[in-house]
Write a protein that holds these residues in place. Sequence first.
Motif, PDB file in Angstrom:
ATOM      1  N   LEU A 149     -45.265 -52.644  18.828  1.00 24.16           N
ATOM      2  CA  LEU A 149     -45.452 -53.691  19.830  1.00 24.16           C
ATOM      3  C   LEU A 149     -46.388 -54.783  19.304  1.00 24.16           C
ATOM      4  CD1 LEU A 149     -45.804 -51.559  23.104  1.00 24.16           C
ATOM      5  CD2 LEU A 149     -43.806 -52.823  22.279  1.00 24.16           C
ATOM      6  N   LYS A 150     -47.439 -54.371  18.593  1.00 25.68           N
ATOM      7  CA  LYS A 150     -48.342 -55.348  17.990  1.00 25.68           C
ATOM      8  C   LYS A 150     -47.601 -56.172  16.940  1.00 25.68           C
ATOM      9  CE  LYS A 150     -52.469 -53.864  16.914  1.00 25.68           C
ATOM     10  NZ  LYS A 150     -53.560 -53.021  16.371  1.00 25.68           N
ATOM     11  N   HIS A 151     -46.752 -55.510  16.159  1.00 24.27           N
ATOM     12  CA  HIS A 151     -45.973 -56.214  15.140  1.00 24.27           C
ATOM     13  C   HIS A 151     -45.024 -57.221  15.796  1.00 24.27           C
ATOM     14  CE1 HIS A 151     -43.874 -56.928  11.389  1.00 24.27           C
ATOM     15  NE2 HIS A 151     -42.720 -56.629  11.984  1.00 24.27           N
ATOM     16  N   TYR A 152     -44.442 -56.820  16.925  1.00 25.06           N
ATOM     17  CA  TYR A 152     -43.522 -57.722  17.633  1.00 25.06           C
ATOM     18  C   TYR A 152     -44.248 -58.970  18.115  1.00 25.06           C
ATOM     19  CZ  TYR A 152     -40.474 -59.502  21.316  1.00 25.06           C
ATOM     20  OH  TYR A 152     -39.709 -60.306  22.101  1.00 25.06           O
ATOM     21  N   LEU A 153     -45.443 -58.801  18.679  1.00 21.67           N
ATOM     22  CA  LEU A 153     -46.200 -59.956  19.150  1.00 21.67           C
ATOM     23  C   LEU A 153     -46.670 -60.829  17.996  1.00 21.67           C
ATOM     24  CD1 LEU A 153     -48.360 -58.520  22.090  1.00 21.67           C
ATOM     25  CD2 LEU A 153     -46.309 -59.946  22.208  1.00 21.67           C
ATOM     26  N   ASN A 154     -47.008 -60.187  16.874  1.00 23.20           N
ATOM     27  CA  ASN A 154     -47.352 -60.973  15.683  1.00 23.20           C
ATOM     28  C   ASN A 154     -46.180 -61.828  15.231  1.00 23.20           C
ATOM     29  OD1 ASN A 154     -50.094 -60.467  15.025  1.00 23.20           O
ATOM     30  ND2 ASN A 154     -49.558 -58.395  14.361  1.00 23.20           N
ATOM     31  N   MET A 155     -45.000 -61.239  15.248  1.00 24.72           N
ATOM     32  CA  MET A 155     -43.791 -61.982  14.869  1.00 24.72           C
ATOM     33  C   MET A 155     -43.526 -63.134  15.831  1.00 24.72           C
ATOM     34  SD  MET A 155     -42.427 -60.626  12.096  1.00 24.72           S
ATOM     35  CE  MET A 155     -40.705 -61.100  12.171  1.00 24.72           C
ATOM     36  N   ALA A 156     -43.942 -62.942  17.122  1.00 25.43           N
ATOM     37  CA  ALA A 156     -43.727 -63.990  18.116  1.00 25.43           C
ATOM     38  C   ALA A 156     -44.788 -65.085  18.038  1.00 25.43           C
ATOM     39  CB  ALA A 156     -43.711 -63.382  19.518  1.00 25.43           C
ATOM     40  N   GLY A 157     -45.781 -64.912  17.159  1.00 31.60           N
ATOM     41  CA  GLY A 157     -46.796 -65.934  16.958  1.00 31.60           C
ATOM     42  C   GLY A 157     -48.029 -65.789  17.825  1.00 31.60           C
ATOM     43  N   ALA A 158     -48.227 -64.613  18.423  1.00 29.92           N
ATOM     44  CA  ALA A 158     -49.401 -64.403  19.270  1.00 29.92           C
ATOM     45  C   ALA A 158     -50.658 -64.274  18.422  1.00 29.92           C
ATOM     46  CB  ALA A 158     -49.214 -63.145  20.114  1.00 29.92           C
ATOM     47  N   THR A 159     -51.772 -64.771  18.942  1.00 30.30           N
ATOM     48  CA  THR A 159     -53.059 -64.647  18.248  1.00 30.30           C
ATOM     49  C   THR A 159     -53.633 -63.245  18.500  1.00 30.30           C
ATOM     50  OG1 THR A 159     -54.310 -65.475  20.150  1.00 30.30           O
ATOM     51  CG2 THR A 159     -53.475 -67.111  18.572  1.00 30.30           C
ATOM     52  N   ASP A 160     -54.675 -62.904  17.720  1.00 34.19           N
ATOM     53  CA  ASP A 160     -55.322 -61.600  17.905  1.00 34.19           C
ATOM     54  C   ASP A 160     -55.901 -61.469  19.316  1.00 34.19           C
ATOM     55  OD1 ASP A 160     -54.688 -60.883  15.335  1.00 34.19           O
ATOM     56  OD2 ASP A 160     -56.653 -61.401  14.496  1.00 34.19           O
ATOM     57  N   LYS A 161     -56.452 -62.573  19.825  1.00 31.28           N
ATOM     58  CA  LYS A 161     -57.017 -62.549  21.170  1.00 31.28           C
ATOM     59  C   LYS A 161     -55.940 -62.304  22.215  1.00 31.28           C
ATOM     60  CE  LYS A 161     -59.879 -65.350  24.291  1.00 31.28           C
ATOM     61  NZ  LYS A 161     -60.589 -66.649  24.444  1.00 31.28           N
ATOM     62  N   GLN A 162     -54.794 -62.967  22.054  1.00 34.32           N
ATOM     63  CA  GLN A 162     -53.693 -62.765  22.992  1.00 34.32           C
ATOM     64  C   GLN A 162     -53.145 -61.345  22.910  1.00 34.32           C
ATOM     65  OE1 GLN A 162     -51.227 -66.001  21.582  1.00 34.32           O
ATOM     66  NE2 GLN A 162     -51.739 -67.280  23.366  1.00 34.32           N
ATOM     67  N   ILE A 163     -53.059 -60.798  21.706  1.00 31.41           N
ATOM     68  CA  ILE A 163     -52.574 -59.424  21.544  1.00 31.41           C
ATOM     69  C   ILE A 163     -53.507 -58.437  22.241  1.00 31.41           C
ATOM     70  CG2 ILE A 163     -52.190 -57.582  19.846  1.00 31.41           C
ATOM     71  CD1 ILE A 163     -51.187 -59.716  17.913  1.00 31.41           C
ATOM     72  N   PHE A 164     -54.808 -58.689  22.123  1.00 29.64           N
ATOM     73  CA  PHE A 164     -55.758 -57.761  22.741  1.00 29.64           C
ATOM     74  C   PHE A 164     -55.642 -57.792  24.259  1.00 29.64           C
ATOM     75  CE2 PHE A 164     -59.883 -56.837  24.663  1.00 29.64           C
ATOM     76  CZ  PHE A 164     -60.087 -55.558  24.175  1.00 29.64           C
ATOM     77  N   TRP A 165     -55.699 -58.985  24.853  1.00 27.20           N
ATOM     78  CA  TRP A 165     -55.742 -59.067  26.308  1.00 27.20           C
ATOM     79  C   TRP A 165     -54.375 -58.850  26.949  1.00 27.20           C
ATOM     80  CZ3 TRP A 165     -60.148 -58.354  28.426  1.00 27.20           C
ATOM     81  CH2 TRP A 165     -61.313 -58.783  27.808  1.00 27.20           C
ATOM     82  N   LYS A 166     -53.300 -59.169  26.259  1.00 25.17           N
ATOM     83  CA  LYS A 166     -51.959 -59.006  26.834  1.00 25.17           C
ATOM     84  C   LYS A 166     -51.347 -57.637  26.537  1.00 25.17           C
ATOM     85  CE  LYS A 166     -51.541 -63.214  28.512  1.00 25.17           C
ATOM     86  NZ  LYS A 166     -51.395 -63.469  29.979  1.00 25.17           N
ATOM     87  N   LEU A 167     -51.810 -56.978  25.467  1.00 19.01           N
ATOM     88  CA  LEU A 167     -51.185 -55.714  25.071  1.00 19.01           C
ATOM     89  C   LEU A 167     -52.188 -54.567  24.982  1.00 19.01           C
ATOM     90  CD1 LEU A 167     -48.755 -54.081  24.025  1.00 19.01           C
ATOM     91  CD2 LEU A 167     -49.345 -54.872  21.711  1.00 19.01           C
ATOM     92  N   GLU A 168     -53.199 -54.708  24.125  1.00 20.17           N
ATOM     93  CA  GLU A 168     -54.086 -53.576  23.844  1.00 20.17           C
ATOM     94  C   GLU A 168     -54.937 -53.189  25.055  1.00 20.17           C
ATOM     95  OE1 GLU A 168     -54.770 -54.076  19.042  1.00 20.17           O
ATOM     96  OE2 GLU A 168     -55.984 -55.293  20.420  1.00 20.17           O
ATOM     97  N   PHE A 169     -55.505 -54.172  25.741  1.00 22.61           N
ATOM     98  CA  PHE A 169     -56.340 -53.849  26.897  1.00 22.61           C
ATOM     99  C   PHE A 169     -55.534 -53.222  28.033  1.00 22.61           C
ATOM    100  CE2 PHE A 169     -58.670 -54.680  30.795  1.00 22.61           C
ATOM    101  CZ  PHE A 169     -59.944 -54.251  30.451  1.00 22.61           C
ATOM    102  N   PRO A 170     -54.399 -53.814  28.434  1.00 23.21           N
ATOM    103  CA  PRO A 170     -53.604 -53.146  29.482  1.00 23.21           C
ATOM    104  C   PRO A 170     -53.132 -51.754  29.065  1.00 23.21           C
ATOM    105  CG  PRO A 170     -52.900 -55.421  29.227  1.00 23.21           C
ATOM    106  CD  PRO A 170     -53.828 -55.130  28.081  1.00 23.21           C
ATOM    107  N   HIS A 171     -52.768 -51.604  27.791  1.00 21.38           N
ATOM    108  CA  HIS A 171     -52.308 -50.302  27.308  1.00 21.38           C
ATOM    109  C   HIS A 171     -53.427 -49.255  27.390  1.00 21.38           C
ATOM    110  CE1 HIS A 171     -49.882 -47.528  24.865  1.00 21.38           C
ATOM    111  NE2 HIS A 171     -51.018 -47.213  24.269  1.00 21.38           N
ATOM    112  N   ALA A 172     -54.680 -49.697  27.272  1.00 20.97           N
ATOM    113  CA  ALA A 172     -55.811 -48.765  27.258  1.00 20.97           C
ATOM    114  C   ALA A 172     -56.322 -48.428  28.656  1.00 20.97           C
ATOM    115  CB  ALA A 172     -56.952 -49.364  26.432  1.00 20.97           C
ATOM    116  N   LEU A 173     -55.744 -49.005  29.703  1.00 20.15           N
ATOM    117  CA  LEU A 173     -56.244 -48.777  31.056  1.00 20.15           C
ATOM    118  C   LEU A 173     -56.319 -47.297  31.442  1.00 20.15           C
ATOM    119  CD1 LEU A 173     -54.805 -51.687  33.249  1.00 20.15           C
ATOM    120  CD2 LEU A 173     -57.188 -51.230  32.665  1.00 20.15           C
TER     121      LEU A 173
END
Length: 253
Positions: A149-173
């Motif tokens: 999922l992180k690789h997919y967002l990287n491919m979509a051009g997301a920044t590290d900050k966007q990956i954290f708040w849109k993916l990693e933080f919600p996933h860690a809830l």
Amino acid sequence: MPKISFRGGSAIAFLLFLFVLWELLVRLTKTPMWLLPAPSAILTEAAAGFGDFYGHLLSTIFLALLGLVVGCGIGLLTAIFLYRLPKVNEMLYPLVILSQNIPTIVLAPLLIIWFGFGLLPKLIVISLVCFFPIVVASMDGFRQTAPELKHYLNMAGATDKQIFWKLEFPHALPSIFSGLKISATYSVMGAVISEWLGAKQGIGVYMTLAQSSFRVDRVFVAIFFIMLLSVLLFGVIRMIEKLAVKGRKAGNR
């Protein structure tokens, strides 16, 4: 709105069985009150002395909630900071682990010497107790994000900050809430320990006075209320978790 069901019927039934067994053993063996009171005697004392106990109860609830909020807030911010800065994490994370090896009962008198008998040393004790579970649980949750999922967002051009708040933080809830539930149960005991060392009011003070006067029934009243508060805090956070996590999943469909 998710359905929140209570499934603790079997646990309550087992607890009732233990109380009945306790009551019978005390009566059959004629155990003196000062050694081990029967549950009926404890309930009688709780009802008769609740007017005096009420102020102590409110004081401990205030301390526990304040320490829980402060400790978990600092712990979550620390986890985010360490995860986002790997080099800093390598230096500071071992110190976070070492901080839990200091016995609270040893640290608390030093805090009183340094900061006096006010609110601050008590708040530090409770915050330290709540701090570690939320840091470890949050860090584990951030790390367990699916790499694809992180690789997919990287491919979509997301920044590290966007990956954290849109993916990693919600996933860690779920992991974050696991840490919160552990911290919630610790916060009440942390509040009681801090009250033992210097307070005018609180369940810890009530227990100290009861022990000095050999009122074992009052000691058990305090113990039962400590357990009840811990269970209630755990249950409240569990309900919030169901609303937050399931609500997020429903919103993503």
